[in-house]
Design a protein around this motif. Structure first.
Motif, PDB file in Angstrom:
ATOM      1  N   ALA A 157       0.820  -1.221   0.000  1.00 14.54           N
ATOM      2  CA  ALA A 157       0.000   0.000   0.000  1.00 14.54           C
ATOM      3  C   ALA A 157       0.851   1.267   0.000  1.00 14.54           C
ATOM      4  N   TYR A 158       1.904   1.291   0.802  1.00 16.87           N
ATOM      5  CA  TYR A 158       2.720   2.502   0.893  1.00 16.87           C
ATOM      6  C   TYR A 158       3.529   2.710  -0.380  1.00 16.87           C
ATOM      7  N   LYS A 164       2.060   6.540  -7.007  1.00 15.18           N
ATOM      8  CA  LYS A 164       0.928   7.396  -7.397  1.00 15.18           C
ATOM      9  C   LYS A 164       1.279   8.860  -7.161  1.00 15.18           C
ATOM     10  N   LEU A 165       1.924   9.121  -6.032  1.00 14.06           N
ATOM     11  CA  LEU A 165       2.317  10.485  -5.712  1.00 14.06           C
ATOM     12  C   LEU A 165       3.282  11.013  -6.779  1.00 14.06           C
TER      13      LEU A 165
ATOM     14  N   ASP B  72       6.127   5.458  10.011  1.00 18.59           N
ATOM     15  CA  ASP B  72       7.084   6.107   9.110  1.00 18.59           C
ATOM     16  C   ASP B  72       6.496   6.405   7.741  1.00 18.59           C
ATOM     17  N   GLU B  73       5.232   6.038   7.551  1.00 20.33           N
ATOM     18  CA  GLU B  73       4.628   6.207   6.225  1.00 20.33           C
ATOM     19  C   GLU B  73       3.866   7.517   6.177  1.00 20.33           C
ATOM     20  N   ILE B  74       4.298   8.379   5.263  1.00 25.70           N
ATOM     21  CA  ILE B  74       3.654   9.680   5.108  1.00 25.70           C
ATOM     22  C   ILE B  74       2.990   9.728   3.739  1.00 25.70           C
ATOM     23  N   VAL B  75       1.708  10.045   3.751  1.00 27.56           N
ATOM     24  CA  VAL B  75       0.944  10.016   2.504  1.00 27.56           C
ATOM     25  C   VAL B  75       0.258  11.365   2.306  1.00 27.56           C
ATOM     26  N   TYR B  76       0.398  11.923   1.126  1.00 35.03           N
ATOM     27  CA  TYR B  76      -0.319  13.158   0.803  1.00 35.03           C
ATOM     28  C   TYR B  76      -0.792  13.132  -0.637  1.00 35.03           C
ATOM     29  N   GLU B  77      -1.553  14.162  -1.017  1.00 35.04           N
ATOM     30  CA  GLU B  77      -2.354  14.206  -2.248  1.00 35.04           C
ATOM     31  C   GLU B  77      -3.652  13.434  -1.970  1.00 35.04           C
ATOM     32  N   VAL B  80      -4.523  10.055  -3.465  1.00 33.96           N
ATOM     33  CA  VAL B  80      -3.568   9.035  -3.043  1.00 33.96           C
ATOM     34  C   VAL B  80      -3.917   8.563  -1.627  1.00 33.96           C
ATOM     35  N   ASP B  83      -6.917   6.086  -1.713  1.00 37.15           N
ATOM     36  CA  ASP B  83      -6.537   4.742  -2.152  1.00 37.15           C
ATOM     37  C   ASP B  83      -5.703   4.029  -1.090  1.00 37.15           C
ATOM     38  N   TYR B  84      -4.774   4.762  -0.488  1.00 37.39           N
ATOM     39  CA  TYR B  84      -3.912   4.185   0.547  1.00 37.39           C
ATOM     40  C   TYR B  84      -4.742   3.663   1.718  1.00 37.39           C
ATOM     41  N   GLU B  87      -6.568   0.457   0.934  1.00 41.39           N
ATOM     42  CA  GLU B  87      -5.723  -0.736   0.909  1.00 41.39           C
ATOM     43  C   GLU B  87      -5.196  -1.104   2.289  1.00 41.39           C
ATOM     44  N   LYS B  88      -4.931  -0.078   3.111  1.00 40.11           N
ATOM     45  CA  LYS B  88      -4.379  -0.308   4.443  1.00 40.11           C
ATOM     46  C   LYS B  88      -5.438  -0.807   5.432  1.00 40.11           C
TER      47      LYS B  88
END
Lengths: 296, 238
Positions: A157-158, A164-165, B72-77, B80, B83-84, B87-88
């Protein structure tokens, strides 16, 4: 197999109409397959006829007044030979081993029926059975879910979110500037260089042969369409500016690998596009008179 | 609740998922509704977007909210993040399982972003000039809702497309009030849209979010009034 291939090209060269080609195909295969079952023979003939249809379709650019092509059992991509979005999707479909055909739309002089396919009138647009999917990023995800056997995206997923980013940011900061270089090269070259510097940094940080890891994935193929287009637009404008070999060594190493990729080479051959043909096409774009038939 | 600005420190790592957000941000709103719908236990941090802390660039180099941080997982947008999270945290689904249905919802959201959100953003400062264009897009959305013929874009339950859209159209009544506009959509002509608004307004995750962040119509209106006055007050109503 080779007999079929040479028969196909032979027929296309000399057959006056599709129905004549079909007749010849049926006779040829009946002769070749006389020991096999009728069902098998018909399947082979149907495939040949379908391939001939696709091939013929791909030899033309559809414009206002062009009839709408009949439905296909294959995946159909409405796109263009020179469009980087269409190109990336074709590479991924080949990587996934999918059977597809191209319908080339002249977006500067669209067929009237195309708005029934995609109301926004844009390419690329995918059509599979009764399902129509526009929007490049949505097409990639749809293909991955519909045809999951051969993966073109990561599974974690990450890691998926990182790819995607990356593509989202390319679509925001890189690709519109490359497109803008068609009309205004000098005004946009600095922004393009800045964005490509980021691409180089990201590749260096990942420290893998490809964005996809040890083999190219959809992010690599997506970017490649644009990298190819950038070098063509620069050549069409006579711009000499190039990325430094040392500073951009991860980028150059990646370019070198992608250039050798057999899937990419296959696309060039089948679309009859090479560097010179692309440059000639973009020269017509720059002149304000796009000629999509160049090289056909 | 602290509002982290220039003179703040980066908050220490959390064992829970953390959302960097701001009370009235429409991109964050949809994600907060979704986090609620998925039953995710998370914490939030208000970033003062008008006085961004220097450390925020270390969290998100693009320096934007919403940003999600899980270990430690950084998600932006925004897209995105949707979707993340899907799935998570697959237990509660917020996207269709069918590839084509999912594609249609993703296209809806992409078109909403391109054709609606930019107009609403422009309308913050220039509401009256923007209403006609907004109305045209809402008419298309009303049509899509009518075609689907379900209570929500997601069917019987709201999904990510519903939450995304609602986060944005929630702004319209507040902007109308802040600009003292008499703009109104015809309830019959926009029948599907209004029925959907009525349902979403009562959605438990929407209500929880309004309560948690004190982001009701009154406070949202007051916030936009302060933006128009040139002095955005992110603490309004607290």
């Amino acid at each position: 197999c080779e007999t079929i291939l040479s028969a196909k090209f032979c027929l296309l060269g000399f057959a006056e109409s599709l129905s004549v080609a079909q007749d010849i195909a049926i006779k040829l295969h009946h002769h070749w397959l006389f020991k096999r079952s009728l069902g098998q023979a018909l399947a082979v003939v149907n495939n040949l006829v379908s391939d001939i249809s696709s091939f013929r379709l791909e030899m033309s650019i559809l414009v206002k007044g062009s009839p709408r092509p009949a439905k296909s059992s294959k995946i159909r991509l409405y796109g263009s030979r020179f469009d980087p979005y269409s190109t990336g999707i074709r590479h991924v479909m080949r990587e996934k081993g999918l059977d597809f055909e191209n319908v080339y739309i002249n977006t500067h002089n669209k067929p009237e029926w195309y708005e029934d396919v995609n109301p926004t009138g844009e390419i690329p647009c995918l059509e599979y059975q009764d399902e129509i999917v526009p929007e490049t990023f949505v097409i990639y995800d749809y293909l991955e879910e519909k045809f999951p056997e051969k993966k073109s995206q990561k599974t974690d997923a990450y890691e998926r979110s990182r790819d995607k980013l990356f593509m989202t940011r390319c679509a925001r900061y890189l690709t519109p500037k490359i497109t803008a270089m068609i009309g205004k090269p000098q005004e946009n070259i600095d922004d393009v260089m800045k964005a490509m510097s980021k691409v180089n940094q990201i590749l260096a940080k990942r420290a893998t042969d490809y964005f996809g890891g040890s083999s190219p994935n959809y992010a690599d193929y997506y970017l490649w369409g644009w990298v190819e287009t950038l070098s063509v637009i620069k050549a069409a404008h006579g711009i000499d500016l190039e990325f430094d070999k040392e500073q951009y060594s991860p980028y150059w190493a990646w370019v070198h690998r992608m250039d050798q990729n057999p899937i990419i080479e296959k696309d060039r051959i089948e679309r009859t596009v090479n560097f010179k043909i692309r440059v000639d096409f973009f020269k017509t774009m720059i002149a304000g008179n796009p000629d999509l038939t160049i090289g056909l | 609740m602290a509002f982290l600005g220039k003179d703040s420190q980066r908050p220490p790592k959390s064992s829970k998922p953390r959302l960097y957000t701001s009370r009235f941000d429409p991109y964050s709103a949809g994600i907060r509704f979704l986090l609620g719908a998925k039953g995710i236990d998370y914490e939030y941090v208000y970033v003062d977007v008008h006085d961004k802390p220097d450390w925020f660039k270390d969290v998100n180099p693009a320096n934007r909210i919403p940003t999600l941080e899980i270990g430690d997982e950084i998600v932006y947008e925004t897209f995105v993040i949707y979707d993340y999270l899907e799935e998570k945290y697959p237990a509660v689904k917020t996207q269709p399982a069918d590839a084509y249905k999912k594609a249609k919802d993703k296209i809806f959201v992409a078109h909403t972003k391109e054709y609606l959100t930019t107009k609403i953003t422009d309308a913050v400062k220039n509401f009256n000039d923007g209403t006609e264009a907004i109305q045209r897009v809402l008419k298309i959305i009303d049509g899509i809702m009518g075609e689907r013929g379900t209570d929500y874009l997601g069917g019987d339950q709201p999904n990510f497309a519903d939450f995304y859209l609602f986060g944005w159209v929630e702004l319209l009544p507040a902007l109308k009030a802040a600009h003292e506009s008499s703009f109104d959509l015809d309830r019959k002509e926009f029948g599907n849209y209004f029925a959907w608004i009525f349902r979403m307004d009562k959605n438990v995750h929407v209500e929880n979010d309004r309560k948690t962040h004190k982001a009701d119509l009154k406070n949202r209106t007051a916030f936009f009034k302060s933006v128009l006055a040139g002095s955005p007050n992110i603490k309004v109503g607290l």
